[in-house]
Design a protein around this motif. Structure first.
Motif, PDB file in Angstrom:
ATOM      1  N   THR A 280      -5.633   9.518   4.347  1.00 49.03           N
ATOM      2  CA  THR A 280      -4.889   9.251   5.345  1.00 49.03           C
ATOM      3  C   THR A 280      -4.779  10.846   6.068  1.00 49.03           C
ATOM      4  O   THR A 280      -4.686  11.841   5.300  1.00 49.03           O
ATOM      5  CB  THR A 280      -3.449   8.706   4.912  1.00 49.03           C
ATOM      6  OG1 THR A 280      -2.498   8.624   6.157  1.00 49.03           O
ATOM      7  CG2 THR A 280      -2.717   9.723   3.951  1.00 49.03           C
TER       8      THR A 280
ATOM      9  N   PHE B 254      -7.649   6.875   9.425  1.00 54.27           N
ATOM     10  CA  PHE B 254      -6.910   7.517   8.453  1.00 54.27           C
ATOM     11  C   PHE B 254      -5.457   6.964   8.772  1.00 54.27           C
ATOM     12  O   PHE B 254      -4.598   8.039   8.213  1.00 54.27           O
ATOM     13  CB  PHE B 254      -7.115   9.116   8.394  1.00 54.27           C
ATOM     14  CG  PHE B 254      -8.406   9.430   8.437  1.00 54.27           C
ATOM     15  CD1 PHE B 254      -9.405   9.165   7.263  1.00 54.27           C
ATOM     16  CD2 PHE B 254      -9.294   9.831   9.713  1.00 54.27           C
ATOM     17  CE1 PHE B 254     -10.756   9.535   7.274  1.00 54.27           C
ATOM     18  CE2 PHE B 254     -10.464  10.509   9.724  1.00 54.27           C
ATOM     19  CZ  PHE B 254     -11.273  10.056   8.421  1.00 54.27           C
ATOM     20  N   TYR B 255      -5.169   5.796   8.896  1.00 56.64           N
ATOM     21  CA  TYR B 255      -3.854   5.403   8.829  1.00 56.64           C
ATOM     22  C   TYR B 255      -3.363   5.408   7.270  1.00 56.64           C
ATOM     23  O   TYR B 255      -4.129   5.545   6.524  1.00 56.64           O
ATOM     24  CB  TYR B 255      -3.851   4.156   9.493  1.00 56.64           C
ATOM     25  CG  TYR B 255      -2.457   3.478   9.621  1.00 56.64           C
ATOM     26  CD1 TYR B 255      -1.523   3.906  10.537  1.00 56.64           C
ATOM     27  CD2 TYR B 255      -1.899   2.374   8.850  1.00 56.64           C
ATOM     28  CE1 TYR B 255      -0.182   3.451  10.644  1.00 56.64           C
ATOM     29  CE2 TYR B 255      -0.631   2.051   9.063  1.00 56.64           C
ATOM     30  CZ  TYR B 255       0.240   2.185  10.054  1.00 56.64           C
ATOM     31  OH  TYR B 255       1.463   1.810  10.414  1.00 56.64           O
TER      32      TYR B 255
ATOM     33  N   GLY C  10     -13.829  -2.575   3.817  1.00 64.55           N
ATOM     34  CA  GLY C  10     -14.753  -1.250   2.862  1.00 64.55           C
ATOM     35  C   GLY C  10     -16.173  -1.869   2.335  1.00 64.55           C
ATOM     36  O   GLY C  10     -16.917  -1.427   1.724  1.00 64.55           O
TER      37      GLY C  10
ATOM     38  N   PHE D  66     -14.202   6.341  11.509  1.00 65.83           N
ATOM     39  CA  PHE D  66     -13.418   6.388  10.450  1.00 65.83           C
ATOM     40  C   PHE D  66     -12.022   6.451  10.818  1.00 65.83           C
ATOM     41  O   PHE D  66     -11.755   6.998  12.025  1.00 65.83           O
ATOM     42  CB  PHE D  66     -13.557   7.554   9.338  1.00 65.83           C
ATOM     43  CG  PHE D  66     -15.075   7.385   8.808  1.00 65.83           C
ATOM     44  CD1 PHE D  66     -15.461   6.274   7.703  1.00 65.83           C
ATOM     45  CD2 PHE D  66     -15.983   8.399   8.829  1.00 65.83           C
ATOM     46  CE1 PHE D  66     -16.705   6.308   7.240  1.00 65.83           C
ATOM     47  CE2 PHE D  66     -17.220   8.281   8.582  1.00 65.83           C
ATOM     48  CZ  PHE D  66     -17.779   7.332   7.721  1.00 65.83           C
TER      49      PHE D  66
ATOM     50  N   CYS E  96     -14.035   2.229   9.938  1.00 67.12           N
ATOM     51  CA  CYS E  96     -12.554   2.734   9.924  1.00 67.12           C
ATOM     52  C   CYS E  96     -11.920   2.360   8.515  1.00 67.12           C
ATOM     53  O   CYS E  96     -10.998   2.802   7.889  1.00 67.12           O
ATOM     54  CB  CYS E  96     -11.598   1.878  11.032  1.00 67.12           C
ATOM     55  SG  CYS E  96     -12.091   2.551  12.654  1.00 67.12           S
ATOM     56  N   GLU E  97     -12.604   1.167   8.055  1.00 70.24           N
ATOM     57  CA  GLU E  97     -11.965   0.641   6.441  1.00 70.24           C
ATOM     58  C   GLU E  97     -13.101   1.057   5.398  1.00 70.24           C
ATOM     59  O   GLU E  97     -12.782   0.617   4.292  1.00 70.24           O
ATOM     60  CB  GLU E  97     -11.631  -0.742   6.603  1.00 70.24           C
ATOM     61  CG  GLU E  97     -10.947  -1.170   7.643  1.00 70.24           C
ATOM     62  CD  GLU E  97     -10.767  -2.907   7.704  1.00 70.24           C
ATOM     63  OE1 GLU E  97     -11.404  -3.371   6.907  1.00 70.24           O
ATOM     64  OE2 GLU E  97      -9.962  -3.497   8.454  1.00 70.24           O
TER      65      GLU E  97
ATOM     66  N   PHE F 158     -10.605  -0.534   0.389  1.00 68.64           N
ATOM     67  CA  PHE F 158      -9.499  -0.380   1.313  1.00 68.64           C
ATOM     68  C   PHE F 158      -8.174  -1.046   1.022  1.00 68.64           C
ATOM     69  O   PHE F 158      -7.140  -0.607   0.716  1.00 68.64           O
ATOM     70  CB  PHE F 158     -10.189  -0.527   2.818  1.00 68.64           C
ATOM     71  CG  PHE F 158      -8.918  -0.913   3.709  1.00 68.64           C
ATOM     72  CD1 PHE F 158      -7.962   0.100   3.934  1.00 68.64           C
ATOM     73  CD2 PHE F 158      -8.655  -1.944   4.352  1.00 68.64           C
ATOM     74  CE1 PHE F 158      -6.906  -0.221   4.684  1.00 68.64           C
ATOM     75  CE2 PHE F 158      -7.894  -2.316   5.506  1.00 68.64           C
ATOM     76  CZ  PHE F 158      -6.841  -1.434   5.565  1.00 68.64           C
TER      77      PHE F 158
ATOM     78  N   ASN G 120      -2.488   3.422   5.087  1.00 68.65           N
ATOM     79  CA  ASN G 120      -2.918   2.625   4.127  1.00 68.65           C
ATOM     80  C   ASN G 120      -4.352   2.655   4.121  1.00 68.65           C
ATOM     81  O   ASN G 120      -5.020   1.617   2.725  1.00 68.65           O
ATOM     82  CB  ASN G 120      -2.500   1.006   4.580  1.00 68.65           C
ATOM     83  CG  ASN G 120      -3.326   0.696   5.973  1.00 68.65           C
ATOM     84  OD1 ASN G 120      -4.091   1.262   6.684  1.00 68.65           O
ATOM     85  ND2 ASN G 120      -3.366  -0.824   6.251  1.00 68.65           N
ATOM     86  N   LYS G 121      -4.945   3.505   4.572  1.00 69.54           N
ATOM     87  CA  LYS G 121      -6.445   3.661   4.450  1.00 69.54           C
ATOM     88  C   LYS G 121      -6.654   4.625   2.980  1.00 69.54           C
ATOM     89  O   LYS G 121      -5.843   5.035   2.400  1.00 69.54           O
ATOM     90  CB  LYS G 121      -6.992   4.309   5.552  1.00 69.54           C
ATOM     91  CG  LYS G 121      -7.079   3.625   6.898  1.00 69.54           C
ATOM     92  CD  LYS G 121      -7.823   2.271   6.674  1.00 69.54           C
ATOM     93  CE  LYS G 121      -8.314   1.977   8.095  1.00 69.54           C
ATOM     94  NZ  LYS G 121      -6.950   1.494   8.855  1.00 69.54           N
ATOM     95  N   GLN G 122      -8.044   4.507   2.710  1.00 67.11           N
ATOM     96  CA  GLN G 122      -8.266   5.331   1.208  1.00 67.11           C
ATOM     97  C   GLN G 122      -7.819   6.732   1.494  1.00 67.11           C
ATOM     98  O   GLN G 122      -7.208   7.353   0.525  1.00 67.11           O
ATOM     99  CB  GLN G 122     -10.096   5.167   1.121  1.00 67.11           C
ATOM    100  CG  GLN G 122     -10.558   3.731   1.037  1.00 67.11           C
ATOM    101  CD  GLN G 122     -10.996   3.161   2.311  1.00 67.11           C
ATOM    102  OE1 GLN G 122     -10.365   3.297   3.298  1.00 67.11           O
ATOM    103  NE2 GLN G 122     -12.224   2.478   2.034  1.00 67.11           N
TER     104      GLN G 122
ATOM    105  N   SER H  95       0.934  -1.116  -0.242  1.00 71.89           N
ATOM    106  CA  SER H  95       0.052   0.035  -0.242  1.00 71.89           C
ATOM    107  C   SER H  95       0.738   1.305   0.168  1.00 71.89           C
ATOM    108  O   SER H  95       2.363   0.978   0.192  1.00 71.89           O
ATOM    109  CB  SER H  95      -0.832  -0.055   1.174  1.00 71.89           C
ATOM    110  OG  SER H  95      -0.051  -0.018   2.393  1.00 71.89           O
TER     111      SER H  95
END
Length: 370
Positions: free
Chosen positions: A184, A177-178, A130, A175, A154-155, A281, A180-182, A6
């Motif tokens: 960030t 926002f690490y 997701g 939600f 979250c995903e 995701f 690798n998320k949609q 990712s």
């Protein structure tokens, strides 16, 4: 060609807004967080959004704010990232697992009612990868038994169930926002809800229990330092300004994988249901039982292809086995699915050339392992 699992999609706008924060000298509890919350509430279709420093923090705040405590039970899924259950343990309540649906990998709603007891206080569905869970049935059960719904979205930013955004389908949603998320913000999360009392509690809890009057060093309840900083909020604003474009490009990558992998024997592609709109995701494939997922994974990794098993069942994590006595066989569908799933490279800016490399490597490994 090395291809990561990712990667975030960051550009000039993100740099511009982060620089604004740095030049302002206002790094915490500032206008960027307020603006990000406004944008997120509007996007989710809720009255309130409360930014925080992670999705885990958001889930924990909701468990606490809903009065879930020692001796209470929360129904959830064992096929998820561990935070969706840990947040229940933080308040000394008990996560009660329900096995998953083999098509969607979400909680099997036909098994929920049998797990409801007089100690059950909430249902915590996870929109895995997701893919929205069946919120129609979850809402019916919650209403029937007077239970709260905490949506782990979250995903799933941008996902929808019957046309309504994930996160706005329960009493509150979260939600994350690490990177690798949609979207960030580096690290970060946000709670969304229409419940004013719940929102006010979360605003207080994330800021050391400060009172609603906002007085300096006035703390009316136990709280935590779960605040989102201004630099993270700046990233969030920039990402939200182009959220639809980001989600569209991720859909395009998913479509390429569907087209190029659909005829590969032994690979089960992600499946959805009619009422669900997926927000991508990760892209998780699943190998048929006759294939050795771990052997394929190690070979791909050695060839520079980022990949990971998604997920290892929560109930088989060492801590959960020690704490609750879980063992193999307790949730057979989850365990069967988890033994075959593999997340392959997937990110917003992924090119068709990179997809082709991943697909070629997978084809080769399937032929070797057949």
């Amino acid at each position: 060609m090395k291809i990561p699992l990712s990667g975030p999609d960051l550009g000039e706008r993100e740099k511009e807004l982060v620089l604004e924060v740095l030049e302002s000298g206002h790094l915490g509890l500032g206008p960027k967080a307020v603006e990000f919350e406004r944008m997120m509430a509007e996007y989710a279709g809720t009255k309130y959004a409360i930014s925080c420093n992670s999705g885990t923090s958001g889930l924990h705040m909701l468990v606490h704010a809903m009065g879930i405590k020692d001796g209470d039970e929360v129904i959830t899924t064992p096929f998820s990232f561990v935070a969706s259950s840990n947040c229940v343990l933080f308040e000394r309540a008990t996560p009660v697992f329900v096995d998953i649906d083999e098509q969607t990998y979400n909680i099997d709603v036909t098994q929920i009612e049998a797990k409801i007891t007089e100690r059950t206080k909430a249902i915590l569905p996870v929109h895995v990868f997701g893919q929205p869970a069946n919120m129609t049935e979850i809402r019916r059960l919650a209403d029937k038994y007077n239970l709260k719904i905490i949506e782990d979205s979250c995903e799933a930013i941008g996902a929808k169930w019957k046309g309504k955004p994930a996160g706005a389908l329960g009493d509150a949603g979260v939600f994350a926002f690490y990177p690798n998320k949609q979207l960030t913000t580096g690290e970060g999360g946000i709670v969304v809800t229409d419940d004013e009392e719940l929102a006010n509690l979360c605003f207080s809890l994330r800021n050391q229990g400060r009172g609603e009057d906002g007085l300096w060093l006035s703390h009316v309840r136990l709280g935590w330092n779960y605040r989102m900083d201004e630099l993270s909020a700046a990233l969030g604003i920039a990402q939200m300004e182009r959220v639809e474009d980001i989600l569209k490009r991720r859909q395009a990558v998913a479509d390429m994988y569907f087209e190029k992998l659909r005829d590969v024997p032994g690979i089960i592609l992600p499946q959805s249901v009619e009422d669900a709109e997926v927000s991508w995701f990760v892209y998780v494939i699943r190998f048929a039982p006759e294939f050795n997922r771990d052997e394929i994974m190690h070979t791909l990794s050695n060839d520079g292809i980022g990949c990971r098993p998604y997920f290892t069942p929560i109930h088989l994590q060492p801590f959960y086995m020690e704490q609750f006595g879980f063992k193999e066989g307790d949730f057979p569908v989850t365990e069967r699915v988890a033994k075959g799933t593999l997340a392959i490279p997937f990110f917003t800016n992924m090119t068709e050339e990179q997809v082709d490399v991943v697909v070629a490597k997978l084809r080769a490994q399937v032929q070797v392992n057949v």
